[in-house]
Design an enzyme around this catalytic site. Structure first.
Site, PDB file in Angstrom:
ATOM      1  N   LYS B 170      11.515  -1.598   2.188  1.00 28.08           N
ATOM      2  CA  LYS B 170      10.586  -2.121   3.217  1.00 28.08           C
ATOM      3  C   LYS B 170       9.292  -2.604   2.554  1.00 28.08           C
ATOM      4  O   LYS B 170       8.600  -3.657   3.083  1.00 28.08           O
ATOM      5  CB  LYS B 170      10.613  -1.288   4.541  1.00 28.08           C
ATOM      6  CG  LYS B 170       9.837  -1.971   5.661  1.00 28.08           C
ATOM      7  CD  LYS B 170      10.184  -3.118   6.092  1.00 28.08           C
ATOM      8  CE  LYS B 170       9.297  -3.696   7.220  1.00 28.08           C
ATOM      9  NZ  LYS B 170       9.314  -3.405   8.714  1.00 28.08           N
ATOM     10  N   LYS B 238      -1.347  -1.448   8.339  1.00 29.37           N
ATOM     11  CA  LYS B 238      -0.538  -0.154   8.241  1.00 29.37           C
ATOM     12  C   LYS B 238       0.221  -0.227   7.230  1.00 29.37           C
ATOM     13  O   LYS B 238       0.429   0.587   6.300  1.00 29.37           O
ATOM     14  CB  LYS B 238       0.045   0.038   9.574  1.00 29.37           C
ATOM     15  CG  LYS B 238       0.793   1.429   9.399  1.00 29.37           C
ATOM     16  CD  LYS B 238       1.823   1.319  10.628  1.00 29.37           C
ATOM     17  CE  LYS B 238       3.214   1.701   9.548  1.00 29.37           C
ATOM     18  NZ  LYS B 238       4.428   1.665  11.096  1.00 29.37           N
TER      19      LYS B 238
END
Lengths: 290, 290
Positions: B170, B238
């Site tokens: 990811k 984030k």
């Protein structure tokens, strides 16, 4: 139509060949005559200078190396602008500076000539297969006169705006690639360091919101250790240099492009000038001690 | 199978719904109970804490906000690790740190539990349509036990390697997007300044070697002045923060990512935290006085 073709390299030779195959007669000049040999054997006429090639042509095409070369073939005493016949259209297909394209357009108009800046994308494969994207800048009148010729070389032939707009569009293309490439190589350097299989990563991330032509084509080549050039580092550095100078002229900062250009300078410093643009992987990798 | 589901936000709620529609009984916990209402009406059982939700489940799924939230739901005194029953498999689908995924895996193994890190891409649309890409890390045994459940939520469900490998993949995805996005917005800021029509530019450059999902989807939205979020700036920041910390842990520098992350920090400074990631355009544009 009588055409002149200046610059018969890996791009120019097949492009000129498509015009000849379309029934147009060509007079050619290029720095290294041997590179025009196939065209001469196919019936092209040789000229001893860009100006001599242009003298009798209805449309003059140029695709040479650097903006300095473009300046030379157009503005030299015996250059295209001095010799082209009234009413001819001058088409520079070199990736060159928008600023220079505007100067050629002004000089051409003063002499009763038309002009179109028409850089391409699609590489040598696109040139051979007549599937280039051709990004044009100029007047509609000049564009419409050469459009049937450009259609013989390209799949997408678009007038983007006035003189310089073709070069600007090509710069937008290269700026987009620069950012995409730093993403590709940092993503794969990270993946390698994290112990992932690069091909497996590309399988998963290449088809969603992170997907791009670059990850799915050049990323695959990185995973295979194949750094042969599609597009060479040295040519991309040339293009990014033009983009940065043009951004400066327009009065804007493009920090992403500037950073990427510097890493490509490092690629040249590492002897990778003639490798493919995905050799940027080596720069980010070697920087990190690998 | 009895499942527990912790975190029923915009992603978690439809994902849990797919498991229930597949015949699995769910016990749910989420911070704001109203966000679980639809699932409760569809037959889910409410629990008052992550640990309570996990206590009787064969598989425990979590998709919460930040790594600190993941740490809390797993490691709190009344958390998942303390309460899950022997043999259960813990599946964290939050985009979180690979480091934390490895710590959860170690703690799970010590307690006789399986674990899989399984972050997703595909956004809320992918969650609703069960078309997510799910990137998994863990043992083959743990992965195989939850694979039929993950298949109910995703189109692509891949085991990338041991614990943490899902999160690493990811991160590779987000690093790739970061570079691509700076290319997209600098290309379009340049194009705008050069007087080009942005949609026309995207028509021409979006389908060749410069093409990407980002230019063809988010670039189009920029051209239309639509900055509504597909994926919010605050969430991307984030993720990039996790990637930068993880790169530091792995001992590598990713200067492209670091630069882009800083420009996204500027986006937040400009009040764009809840806009789409393509609001990066405003940062590069405003920086240049536009």
């Amino acid at each position: 139509m009588k055409i002149a073709w200046i610059g018969t390299g890996i791009m120019g030779a097949p492009m000129c060949g498509h015009l000849m195959a379309g029934g147009h007669s060509a007079t050619v000049f290029t720095r290294t005559r041997s590179k025009a040999q196939a065209l001469l054997e196919a019936g092209a006429t040789w000229a001893d200078s860009p100006g001599a090639a242009a003298a009798d042509a209805d449309a003059v095409f140029t695709i040479v190396g650097y903006p300095a070369d473009v300046e030379q073939v157009y503005f030299a005493a015996d250059g295209i602008l001095a010799r082209a016949k009234s009413g001819a259209v001058l088409v520079d297909m070199t990736t060159s500076s928008p600023d220079l394209a505007e100067r050629i357009a002004v000089a051409a108009e003063e002499r009763g000539l038309g002009s179109v800046d028409a850089p391409v994308s699609g590489g040598d494969v696109g040139a051979r297969e007549a599937r280039l994207a051709i990004m044009c800048g100029g007047s509609e009148a000049a564009f419409n006169r050469v459009k049937p010729l450009l259609d013989l070389m390209g799949k997408t032939v678009e007038l983007m705006g006035p003189a310089g707009a073709g070069q600007h569009t090509k710069m937008a293309n290269q700026i987009l690639i620069a950012g995409t490439m730093i993403g590709v190589v940092e993503s794969l350097v990270y993946s390698e360091k994290a112990g992932l299989d690069l091909n497996h990563v590309i399988d998963v991330i290449g088809s969603g919101a992170a997907g791009s032509w670059s990850i799915n084509n050049l990323g695959r080549r990185i995973a295979q250790g194949d750094f042969d050039p599609g597009f060479m580092v040295r040519h991309f550095v040339k293009d990014m240099g033009i983009a940065l100078r043009e951004a400066k002229r327009l009065g804007i900062a493009l920090p992403g492009l500037a950073l990427v250009e510097q890493f490509y300078e490092a690629a040249i410093a590492q002897g990778l000038a003639d490798r493919g643009t995905h050799a940027l992987f080596h720069v980010i990798r070697s920087m990190n001690g690998a």
